[in-house]
Design an enzyme around this catalytic site. Structure first.
Site, PDB file in Angstrom:
ATOM      1  N   GLN A 120       3.790 -42.364  10.724  1.00 34.53           N
ATOM      2  CA  GLN A 120       2.451 -42.482  11.347  1.00 34.53           C
ATOM      3  C   GLN A 120       2.387 -41.612  12.602  1.00 34.53           C
ATOM      4  OE1 GLN A 120       1.061 -46.919  11.202  1.00 34.53           O
ATOM      5  NE2 GLN A 120       3.307 -46.943  11.238  1.00 34.53           N
ATOM      6  N   HIS A 138      -0.786 -39.648   9.491  1.00 38.20           N
ATOM      7  CA  HIS A 138      -1.885 -39.520  10.459  1.00 38.20           C
ATOM      8  C   HIS A 138      -2.004 -38.098  10.972  1.00 38.20           C
ATOM      9  CE1 HIS A 138      -1.576 -44.126  11.316  1.00 38.20           C
ATOM     10  NE2 HIS A 138      -2.131 -43.844  10.164  1.00 38.20           N
ATOM     11  N   CYS A 170     -15.432 -23.101  17.756  1.00 40.73           N
ATOM     12  CA  CYS A 170     -15.028 -22.364  16.549  1.00 40.73           C
ATOM     13  C   CYS A 170     -15.694 -20.988  16.519  1.00 40.73           C
ATOM     14  CB  CYS A 170     -15.458 -23.188  15.329  1.00 40.73           C
ATOM     15  SG  CYS A 170     -15.202 -22.334  13.780  1.00 40.73           S
ATOM     16  N   CYS A 173     -17.852 -20.315  13.394  1.00 40.11           N
ATOM     17  CA  CYS A 173     -19.222 -20.826  13.541  1.00 40.11           C
ATOM     18  C   CYS A 173     -20.052 -19.882  14.387  1.00 40.11           C
ATOM     19  CB  CYS A 173     -19.183 -22.161  14.284  1.00 40.11           C
ATOM     20  SG  CYS A 173     -18.996 -23.550  13.262  1.00 40.11           S
ATOM     21  N   THR A 256       7.289 -49.885  14.065  1.00 35.46           N
ATOM     22  CA  THR A 256       5.836 -49.926  13.916  1.00 35.46           C
ATOM     23  C   THR A 256       5.330 -51.359  13.972  1.00 35.46           C
ATOM     24  OG1 THR A 256       3.954 -49.426  12.461  1.00 35.46           O
ATOM     25  CG2 THR A 256       6.061 -49.891  11.389  1.00 35.46           C
ATOM     26  N   THR A 282      10.206 -55.753  18.389  1.00 35.80           N
ATOM     27  CA  THR A 282       9.533 -57.062  18.487  1.00 35.80           C
ATOM     28  C   THR A 282       9.171 -57.565  17.094  1.00 35.80           C
ATOM     29  OG1 THR A 282       7.472 -55.813  18.727  1.00 35.80           O
ATOM     30  CG2 THR A 282       8.504 -56.590  20.767  1.00 35.80           C
TER      31      THR A 282
HETATM   32  N1  APR Z   1      13.100 -49.638  18.812  1.00 34.64           N
HETATM   33  C1  APR Z   1      12.475 -50.374  17.863  1.00 34.64           C
HETATM   34  N2  APR Z   1      11.153 -50.663  17.912  1.00 34.64           N
HETATM   35  C2  APR Z   1      10.458 -50.193  18.970  1.00 34.64           C
HETATM   36  C3  APR Z   1      11.041 -49.414  19.990  1.00 34.64           C
HETATM   37  C4  APR Z   1      12.428 -49.144  19.877  1.00 34.64           C
HETATM   38  N3  APR Z   1      13.078 -48.417  20.803  1.00 34.64           N
HETATM   39  N4  APR Z   1      10.071 -49.108  20.905  1.00 34.64           N
HETATM   40  C5  APR Z   1       8.934 -49.685  20.464  1.00 34.64           C
HETATM   41  N5  APR Z   1       9.166 -50.331  19.314  1.00 34.64           N
HETATM   42  C6  APR Z   1       8.228 -51.084  18.492  1.00 34.64           C
HETATM   43  C7  APR Z   1       7.222 -51.902  19.286  1.00 34.64           C
HETATM   44  O1  APR Z   1       7.752 -53.183  19.542  1.00 34.64           O
HETATM   45  C8  APR Z   1       6.028 -51.949  18.337  1.00 34.64           C
HETATM   46  O2  APR Z   1       6.108 -53.078  17.496  1.00 34.64           O
HETATM   47  O3  APR Z   1       7.462 -50.148  17.770  1.00 34.64           O
HETATM   48  C9  APR Z   1       6.180 -50.691  17.487  1.00 34.64           C
HETATM   49  C10 APR Z   1       5.137 -49.634  17.824  1.00 34.64           C
HETATM   50  O4  APR Z   1       3.891 -50.154  17.454  1.00 34.64           O
HETATM   51  P1  APR Z   1       2.569 -49.368  17.891  1.00 34.64           P
HETATM   52  O5  APR Z   1       2.656 -49.060  19.325  1.00 34.64           O
HETATM   53  O6  APR Z   1       1.409 -50.159  17.378  1.00 34.64           O
HETATM   54  O7  APR Z   1       2.678 -47.981  17.126  1.00 34.64           O
HETATM   55  P2  APR Z   1       2.428 -47.724  15.586  1.00 34.64           P
HETATM   56  O8  APR Z   1       2.733 -48.936  14.771  1.00 34.64           O
HETATM   57  O9  APR Z   1       3.146 -46.494  15.237  1.00 34.64           O
HETATM   58  O10 APR Z   1       0.834 -47.457  15.575  1.00 34.64           O
HETATM   59  C11 APR Z   1       0.246 -47.073  14.348  1.00 34.64           C
HETATM   60  O11 APR Z   1      -1.861 -46.805  15.510  1.00 34.64           O
HETATM   61  O12 APR Z   1      -3.130 -46.009  17.260  1.00 34.64           O
HETATM   62  C12 APR Z   1      -2.714 -45.769  15.986  1.00 34.64           C
HETATM   63  O13 APR Z   1      -2.617 -43.639  15.030  1.00 34.64           O
HETATM   64  C13 APR Z   1      -1.939 -44.483  15.907  1.00 34.64           C
HETATM   65  O14 APR Z   1      -0.137 -43.937  14.390  1.00 34.64           O
HETATM   66  C14 APR Z   1      -0.602 -44.897  15.318  1.00 34.64           C
HETATM   67  C15 APR Z   1      -0.937 -46.202  14.629  1.00 34.64           C
END
Ligand code: APR
Length: 321
Positions: A120, A138, A170, A173, A256, A282
């Protein structure tokens, strides 16, 4: 509950590193689904953590956003492109070095067991780590497209605008617009020469300058090809998932919050018989993976590799140019 129970029968005891090791030892076609959490150790904030990008935008309050996600919302961008372009340099990939997680994905590919990395992230650190089979769900800054004529430009074209915090318009355009303007002027001149009345809707302004002004204000705005809220993902995502769901034998989800569809729905498109390992700092309560490894993803993949006798490759020599 029945689904979880059915899944649980595959593994006598779940939730342990030993299960993850056993699953990784036997897997031949692994899908890695990754998010911002695998790049935080590179110095790139994630989005939703307490120290993430959205919290920073909220705290700064300097962009007057109703919701920090508006920074990546296509309707808001169309109205206020200057806001994104005053911010984009903060997230533009530069001089970052791939984390052990990015390099672990490369390790899986080198071992011939990576079916695909669905990322992502838009930082392209997977590619910098040498991963070939990565799907940028993305998008990324690699290319950029005009919102009006859809012309796709190389991402390097808008880098100077991102760095100088200005809006790229652009040229394609603009050229089309200039051609239209020249044609209107020639048409008006031809009618004036014949002494005819109203030349066109422009006739109420004899000032060619006004037509030029119209042309100058109109060209399309170029936007990086990163998927904004309100935009559909590239069709490649569905095509790949449709194919991969038949072949995958292990799903590894890393870093994620699984909050954004359709990527968050990948888990429900994978057959229940395929085990899932979730590696995250988390807990993510809306999913029930077979193995949940909570902690820093870099440390976890390093520990898993040590147990498996695998060696995570070193970072590439040149940081992201
Ligand atoms: N190790 C493991 N997990 C981690 C670490 C780490 N060092 N640092 C952060 N995290 C975890 C966080 O606890 C969280 O649950 O990674 C996760 C990141 O979640 P988000 O911040 O929501 O990011 P993501 O899931 O990639 O977001 C998805 O949302 O805003 C849109 O397009 C954007 O691609 C992005 C999408």
């Amino acid at each position: 509950l029945s689904r979880v129970l059915r899944r649980r029968q595959k593994l006598p005891d779940v939730n342990t590193v030993d299960d993850a090791v056993r699953l990784l030892q036997n897997a031949k076609k692994i899908i890695v689904l990754s998010g911002a959490g695998i790049s935080t150790s590179c110095g790139i904030p994630d989005f939703r953590s307490a120290t993430g990008l959205y919290a920073q935008l909220q705290a700064e309050g300097k962009y007057e956003l109703d919701d920090p996600q508006q920074m990546f919302d296509i309707s808001y961008f169309r109205e206020h492109p200057e806001v994104f372009y005053s911010f984009a340099k903060q997230i533009y990939p530069s001089n970052f070095v791939p984390s052990p997680c990015h390099r672990w994905i490369k390790l899986l590919e080198d071992r011939g067991v990576l079916l695909r990395n669905y990322t992502q992230n838009i930082d392209t650190l997977e590619s910098l780590a040498g991963v070939n089979n990565v799907l940028q769900c993305h998008g990324s800054f690699k290319t950029a497209s005009c919102l009006r004529c859809k012309t796709r430009h190389d991402g390097s074209k808008i880098e100077p605008y991102i760095m100088s915090q200005t809006i790229p318009y652009c040229e394609t355009c603009r050229e089309e617009r200039n051609t239209e303007i020249a044609a209107i002027k020639a048409y008006r001149a031809s009618l004036k020469g014949k002494g005819k009345g109203k030349a066109s809707e422009w006739d109420d302004s004899d000032d060619d300058e006004e037509i030029d002004e119209w042309g100058r204000g109109e060209p399309g705005i170029i936007k990086p090809d990163i998927t904004f809220f309100g935009q559909a993902l590239d069709s490649e995502f569905d095509e790949c998932l449709f194919k991969d769901r038949e072949d995958v034998d292990l799903l590894v989800i890393m870093g994620t919050s699984l909050k954004v569809a359709p990527v968050s729905e990948v888990l429900s498109h994978i057959p229940h018989s395929v085990p899932q390992i979730f590696i995250n700092l988390t807990p993510v309560t809306h999913v029930k993976p077979d193995v949940l490894l909570l902690g820093d993803a870099d440390s976890i993949v390093t520990n898993l590799s040590d147990r498996l006798g695998w060696t995570i490759p070193p970072p590439p020599s040149v940081p992201h140019a």
